[in-house]
Design a protein around this motif. Structure first.
Motif, PDB file in Angstrom:
ATOM      1  N   UNK A   1      -2.092  -0.923  -3.612  1.00  0.00           N
ATOM      2  CA  UNK A   1      -3.261  -0.192  -3.477  1.00  0.00           C
ATOM      3  C   UNK A   1      -2.529   1.247  -3.381  1.00  0.00           C
ATOM      4  N   UNK A   2      -3.294   2.234  -3.534  1.00  0.00           N
ATOM      5  CA  UNK A   2      -3.074   3.688  -3.627  1.00  0.00           C
ATOM      6  C   UNK A   2      -4.146   4.393  -2.723  1.00  0.00           C
ATOM      7  N   UNK A  61       0.817  -1.165   0.026  1.00  0.00           N
ATOM      8  CA  UNK A  61      -0.142  -0.146   0.122  1.00  0.00           C
ATOM      9  C   UNK A  61       0.902   1.429   0.081  1.00  0.00           C
ATOM     10  N   UNK A  62       0.756   1.955  -0.891  1.00  0.00           N
ATOM     11  CA  UNK A  62       1.394   3.444  -0.874  1.00  0.00           C
ATOM     12  C   UNK A  62       0.283   4.625  -0.959  1.00  0.00           C
ATOM     13  N   UNK A 108       4.157   8.277  -5.712  1.00  0.00           N
ATOM     14  CA  UNK A 108       3.708   7.814  -4.302  1.00  0.00           C
ATOM     15  C   UNK A 108       5.032   8.067  -3.535  1.00  0.00           C
ATOM     16  N   UNK A 109       4.327   7.910  -2.140  1.00  0.00           N
ATOM     17  CA  UNK A 109       5.555   8.328  -1.072  1.00  0.00           C
ATOM     18  C   UNK A 109       6.655   7.252  -1.078  1.00  0.00           C
ATOM     19  N   UNK A 110       6.548   6.490  -2.048  1.00  0.00           N
ATOM     20  CA  UNK A 110       7.880   5.306  -1.905  1.00  0.00           C
ATOM     21  C   UNK A 110       8.800   5.701  -3.112  1.00  0.00           C
ATOM     22  N   UNK A 147      -7.359   3.036  -3.789  1.00  0.00           N
ATOM     23  CA  UNK A 147      -7.576   3.141  -5.245  1.00  0.00           C
ATOM     24  C   UNK A 147      -6.570   1.770  -5.512  1.00  0.00           C
ATOM     25  N   UNK A 148      -6.210   1.916  -6.989  1.00  0.00           N
ATOM     26  CA  UNK A 148      -5.318   0.739  -7.414  1.00  0.00           C
ATOM     27  C   UNK A 148      -4.429   1.464  -8.313  1.00  0.00           C
ATOM     28  N   UNK A 149      -3.077   0.943  -8.239  1.00  0.00           N
ATOM     29  CA  UNK A 149      -2.229   1.536  -9.195  1.00  0.00           C
ATOM     30  C   UNK A 149      -1.175   0.359  -9.719  1.00  0.00           C
ATOM     31  N   UNK A 150      -0.487   0.466 -10.805  1.00  0.00           N
ATOM     32  CA  UNK A 150       0.364  -0.169 -11.272  1.00  0.00           C
ATOM     33  C   UNK A 150       1.726   0.431 -11.587  1.00  0.00           C
TER      34      UNK A 150
END
Length: 266
Positions: free
Chosen positions: A74-75, A10-11, A32-34, A101-104
């Motif tokens: 997961x976002x 999860x991000x 994202x935060x990563x 939400x979802x992210x790739x």
């Protein structure tokens, strides 16, 4: 993957970079935060959460079968996110998508697969056709291949148009054993000459335990928003039973694909 445990990171989305104006869902490139960039799929767009469910299930089944998929995460989208967005349509989308939400993972520099330029080996083509017949994925056509070439390898993206049975829960048992007629439009069908061999191997991989492990990834909140009167556990069970039944009956959709492939080759 031999083990039956699957995990999704999860991000938190930190920056909206640019929209990808493809289709009606309006995904976007976001950071994202990563520190990584992602293609973000919004719960407030198009078919909503059901598209995210199909995306997650389809993507993780593809990964289980050894096909290349960008990492799915997961976002989280905060309520404050997007307040400075000048585009009113995008701002409305962001407001409607607060939460999970979802992210790739974004494959920077990838190019869209062109069937005229690149012909796939029969084994890989058959694997992808089998996957899409299982998922009832209507969106892998010459007009929109939903495949990318990245570092000289083929990557699958976008399974949100799969599992359309979940838009009408009442007849899922009938849908589970139906042939997939739309496979006739699949971009890779002419090269999919090893479907019987692929069927045997893939059925051995997609055990009931593996399917349930993937279905258990679905967040409860995604399963609790439907208008139908059903519990989260009941809805999760339907997804698992649909796929388990469909895999057990794979000869039906394999035969359908082979018939259409035969017509193309004649």
């Amino acid at each position: 993957m031999a083990e039956n445990t699957v995990e999704i990171r999860t991000v938190n989305v930190t920056r909206y970079v640019t929209p990808l104006r493809e289709g009606g869902s309006l995904p976007a490139i976001a950071e994202a935060d990563d520190g990584f960039m992602y293609v973000l799929k919004f719960r407030g767009a198009g078919q909503g959460i059901k598209a995210l469910i199909a995306e997650l299930i389809g993507g993780e089944i593809a990964r289980t079968l050894g096909l290349k998929m960008p990492e799915i995460v997961f976002a989280n989208l905060d309520t404050a996110f997007g307040r400075t967005e000048p585009d009113e349509e995008i701002q409305d989308l962001l407001k409607a998508s607060v939460g999970l939400n979802l992210a790739l993972h974004y494959l920077s520099g990838a190019i869209t697969y062109d069937p005229v330029v690149t012909k796939l080996a029969p084994q890989l083509a058959s694997q992808i056709v089998w996957l899409d017949a299982l998922l009832m994925n209507v969106d892998r056509t010459p007009r929109n291949t939903n495949m990318l070439v990245w570092h000289k390898e083929l990557w699958l993206i976008d399974h949100g148009a799969s599992l359309y049975f979940h838009h009408s829960w009442q007849n899922w048992k009938e849908q589970a054993v139906k042939p997939f007629v739309q496979i006739k439009d699949h971009v890779l069908l002419p090269q999919a000459t090893l479907l019987s061999e692929v069927d045997a191997g893939y059925k051995a991989i997609l055990t009931e335990e593996r399917i349930r492990a993937i279905i258990n990834l679905l967040p409860d909140e995604w399963l609790a928003t439907d208008e139908q009167e059903a519990t989260v556990a009941e809805r999760r069970q339907v997804y698992a039973d649909f796929l388990i039944t469909r895999i057990a009956s794979s000869h039906i959709f394999v035969k359908e694909a082979q018939q259409h492939a035969g017509k193309i080759l004649i």
